[in-house]
Design an enzyme around this catalytic site. Structure first.
Site, PDB file in Angstrom:
ATOM      1  CG  HIS A  17      -1.936  -0.992   1.376  1.00  0.00           C
ATOM      2  ND1 HIS A  17      -2.072  -1.788   2.486  1.00  0.00           N
ATOM      3  CD2 HIS A  17      -2.932  -1.365   0.532  1.00  0.00           C
ATOM      4  CE1 HIS A  17      -3.106  -2.592   2.321  1.00  0.00           C
ATOM      5  NE2 HIS A  17      -3.650  -2.371   1.145  1.00  0.00           N
ATOM      6  CE  LYS A  41     -13.882  -6.351   2.718  1.00  0.00           C
ATOM      7  NZ  LYS A  41     -12.722  -5.750   2.076  1.00  0.00           N
ATOM      8  NE  ARG A  90      -2.983  -7.167  -4.208  1.00  0.00           N
ATOM      9  CZ  ARG A  90      -3.761  -7.350  -3.172  1.00  0.00           C
ATOM     10  NH1 ARG A  90      -3.249  -7.709  -2.031  1.00  0.00           N
ATOM     11  NH2 ARG A  90      -5.062  -7.197  -3.271  1.00  0.00           N
ATOM     12  CB  SER A 129      -4.253  -6.435   4.854  1.00  0.00           C
ATOM     13  OG  SER A 129      -3.969  -5.184   4.300  1.00  0.00           O
TER      14      SER A 129
HETATM   15  P1  ADP Z   1      -9.954  -3.405  -0.280  1.00  0.00           P
HETATM   16  O1  ADP Z   1     -10.653  -4.192   0.782  1.00  0.00           O
HETATM   17  O2  ADP Z   1     -10.681  -2.147  -0.661  1.00  0.00           O
HETATM   18  O3  ADP Z   1      -9.490  -4.198  -1.484  1.00  0.00           O
HETATM   19  P2  ADP Z   1      -7.172  -3.330   0.564  1.00  0.00           P
HETATM   20  O4  ADP Z   1      -6.633  -2.619   1.760  1.00  0.00           O
HETATM   21  O5  ADP Z   1      -7.051  -4.817   0.532  1.00  0.00           O
HETATM   22  O6  ADP Z   1      -8.663  -2.829   0.471  1.00  0.00           O
HETATM   23  O7  ADP Z   1      -6.498  -2.759  -0.768  1.00  0.00           O
HETATM   24  C1  ADP Z   1      -6.619  -1.410  -1.137  1.00  0.00           C
HETATM   25  C2  ADP Z   1      -6.027  -1.219  -2.519  1.00  0.00           C
HETATM   26  O8  ADP Z   1      -4.629  -1.473  -2.487  1.00  0.00           O
HETATM   27  C3  ADP Z   1      -6.569  -2.185  -3.581  1.00  0.00           C
HETATM   28  O9  ADP Z   1      -6.638  -1.478  -4.811  1.00  0.00           O
HETATM   29  C4  ADP Z   1      -5.531  -3.265  -3.657  1.00  0.00           C
HETATM   30  O10 ADP Z   1      -5.514  -3.909  -4.925  1.00  0.00           O
HETATM   31  C5  ADP Z   1      -4.269  -2.441  -3.445  1.00  0.00           C
HETATM   32  N1  ADP Z   1      -3.170  -3.240  -2.916  1.00  0.00           N
HETATM   33  C6  ADP Z   1      -3.158  -4.033  -1.819  1.00  0.00           C
HETATM   34  N2  ADP Z   1      -1.961  -4.616  -1.657  1.00  0.00           N
HETATM   35  C7  ADP Z   1      -1.175  -4.189  -2.678  1.00  0.00           C
HETATM   36  C8  ADP Z   1       0.173  -4.450  -3.114  1.00  0.00           C
HETATM   37  N3  ADP Z   1       0.937  -5.294  -2.452  1.00  0.00           N
HETATM   38  N4  ADP Z   1       0.624  -3.829  -4.230  1.00  0.00           N
HETATM   39  C9  ADP Z   1      -0.193  -2.998  -4.916  1.00  0.00           C
HETATM   40  N5  ADP Z   1      -1.460  -2.717  -4.593  1.00  0.00           N
HETATM   41  C10 ADP Z   1      -1.957  -3.303  -3.487  1.00  0.00           C
END
Ligand code: ADP
Length: 175
Positions: A17, A41, A90, A129
């Site tokens: 992130h 969630k 990703r 996460s």
């Molecule tokens: P959500 O529940 O809205 O998907 P996340 O916190 O899991 O929330 O992810 C938020 C954003 O960050 C999403 O667009 C996700 O694809 C992106 N993201 C999460 N991890 C990574 C990573 N390792 N590299 C690039 N983008 C990421």
């Protein structure tokens, strides 16, 4: 002023992130990192805890604002006059879901809100996460996945303590 919003669960914020945040912050005058409060969630961290971890991780970046929001993302965008959503990609598995959400947000906002994507940096492509939480719950070393402050907070949730200065794992189970 070019403003974008980067929404997500950030439960907790990972270095993946943070990489997206750093790169996006260079493209816009202001980037709002928005913790989405999704009642469906059950997150490990409260919205306030997630905001605090993002504020800590982004303390060196000037044009970042961190907030939390419960409600429709496009309503947040309209209220704050924001027309760009930033998301990270990703793998191909992210794509289908992200495409559907991006198109829905565009359609429901009557073309007022568009989504732009940044692809993950290679070294973080496996990071999520959920992975961080899963490994931390077994007391595995997560120091390469999150900031030291976040690592400390995550281990605390699972009853582990960290003794090293940099937040790396060198600990014992508390209970
Ligand atoms: P959500 O529940 O809205 O998907 P996340 O916190 O899991 O929330 O992810 C938020 C954003 O960050 C999403 O667009 C996700 O694809 C992106 N993201 C999460 N991890 C990574 C990573 N390792 N590299 C690039 N983008 C990421």
């Amino acid at each position: 002023m070019k403003i974008a919003v980067y929404p997500g669960s950030f439960d907790p914020i990972t270095l993946g992130h943070l990489d997206i945040i750093k790169r996006a912050s260079l493209m816009f005058d202001k980037l709002v990192v928005l913790v989405s409060v999704n009642t469906a969630k059950s997150p490990l961290f409260s919205a306030d805890e997630r905001v605090k971890m993002i504020v800590d991780a982004t303390s060196g970046i000037d044009n970042i604002v961190v907030e939390s929001y419960e409600g429709l993302l496009i309503d947040y965008c309209m209220k704050n006059n924001i027309h760009i959503i930033m998301r990270g990609l990703r793998a191909i598995t992210d794509f289908e879901y992200e495409l559907q959400i991006a198109q829905s947000n565009k359609a429901f906002s009557k073309d007022k809100v568009d989504t732009v994507f940044l692809t993950t940096s290679l070294e973080y492509s496996y990071l999520s996460s959920s992975t961080v939480k899963e490994f931390a719950s077994f007391n595995a070393d997560i120091s390469k996945c999150v900031t030291p402050y976040v690592a400390k907070r995550v281990y605390e949730k699972y009853g582990y303590t960290i003794k090293t200065k940099d937040g790396g794992k060198e600990d014992e189970q508390q209970n």
